[in-house]
Design an enzyme around this catalytic site. Sequence first.
Site, PDB file in Angstrom:
ATOM      1  N   THR A 106      -6.283   8.723  -5.611  1.00 55.46           N
ATOM      2  CA  THR A 106      -7.022   8.119  -4.547  1.00 55.46           C
ATOM      3  C   THR A 106      -6.235   9.244  -3.657  1.00 55.46           C
ATOM      4  O   THR A 106      -6.181  10.178  -2.762  1.00 55.46           O
ATOM      5  CB  THR A 106      -5.790   7.482  -3.658  1.00 55.46           C
ATOM      6  N   GLU A 126       0.985  -1.116   0.177  1.00 55.79           N
ATOM      7  CA  GLU A 126       0.293  -0.065  -0.238  1.00 55.79           C
ATOM      8  C   GLU A 126       1.094   1.298  -0.019  1.00 55.79           C
ATOM      9  O   GLU A 126       0.615   1.940  -0.727  1.00 55.79           O
ATOM     10  CB  GLU A 126      -0.771   0.208   1.688  1.00 55.79           C
TER      11      GLU A 126
HETATM   12  N1  HSE Z   1      -9.475   5.134   3.067  1.00 52.86           N
HETATM   13  C1  HSE Z   1      -8.530   5.820   2.245  1.00 52.86           C
HETATM   14  C2  HSE Z   1      -9.735   6.796   1.599  1.00 52.86           C
HETATM   15  C3  HSE Z   1      -9.012   4.544   1.159  1.00 52.86           C
HETATM   16  O1  HSE Z   1     -10.570   7.535   1.708  1.00 52.86           O
HETATM   17  O2  HSE Z   1      -8.757   7.621   1.492  1.00 52.86           O
HETATM   18  C4  HSE Z   1      -8.059   3.897   1.309  1.00 52.86           C
HETATM   19  O3  HSE Z   1      -7.406   2.975  -0.292  1.00 52.86           O
END
Ligand code: HSE
Length: 298
Positions: free
Chosen positions: A181, A128
């Site tokens: 992200t 990750e």
């Molecule tokens: N929890 C994280 C977010 C993503 O919402 O940015 C995890 O992959």
Amino acid sequence: EFVKAYAPATVANVCCGFDVLGFALDQPGDEVWARKSETHGITISDIKGIENLSFDPKENVIGVVAQKMLDTLGLSTGIELQLHKGMPVGSGLGSSAASSAAAAFAVNQVLGSPFTVQELVTYAMEGERKASGSAHADNVAPSLLGGFVLVRDYEPLDVVPLGVPLELYCTILYPQIELKTSLSRSILKQEIPLKKGIRQWGNLAGLMAGLLKKDYDLIGRSLHDEIFEPERSVLIPLFKQVKAAAIKAGALGGGISGSGPSIFALSASMQQAQAVKEAMEAIYAGSGIETKTYVSQV
Ligand code: HSE
């Protein structure tokens, strides 16, 4: 011969459990095959199911995870890896986490299981770190341990598996748009007003209690996120309409899966989850955006 490990997609965040709660699906998932090889170091000999993923073990999360495990053990064993992707990347389904979790599990088997499955979480987290720049555990922990998993803290890491106390089914709609992200995180406000904080931890406690007391109604009442979802959902076309349609079709609740763009909904039965799938798909029909949907037991 090869050891084969399968690790499933995960939903993390679960609404009010932002960054701390995730759950595993049955499918889709990724497979990693691993075996000892004569060649020194880690090699990736095959990648199926996806294009454009690196075969360089320093660039691909499966190689990064394997290398970290060897480094910790002080081994220079040659290991050959193959990756069979069963889900798209960048979808909010925990795709890099599934590859990382499967790699950790398979390599551990090849090495004679020096680590417990719980210990593998920290190695899968290195995947990750490679994929997103932050070593978060909310996807890899449920992918490795199954069911719902709470990441109570990181310093030190405190991962609390909750299992699946009651029957739950998940419908996921993946609108095939690009949503990074990094963007999805960068737009979040860094401060939370007290009022919103109070509602959020009330809901998270309610969700935990609902799971453990097997109370579907309480789960439904608690599946909210009034802090991050309103900020993020503007990046996902038709989000509000899809969520409303899922709830109207009988879902307990739902939200953004991971950092998006996938949208998930939880239901108490498979039949319900199928009806929810149709309702969610109907919203996107004719929108010009391609979608993929998944229905899975949690
Ligand atoms: N929890 C994280 C977010 C993503 O919402 O940015 C995890 O992959």
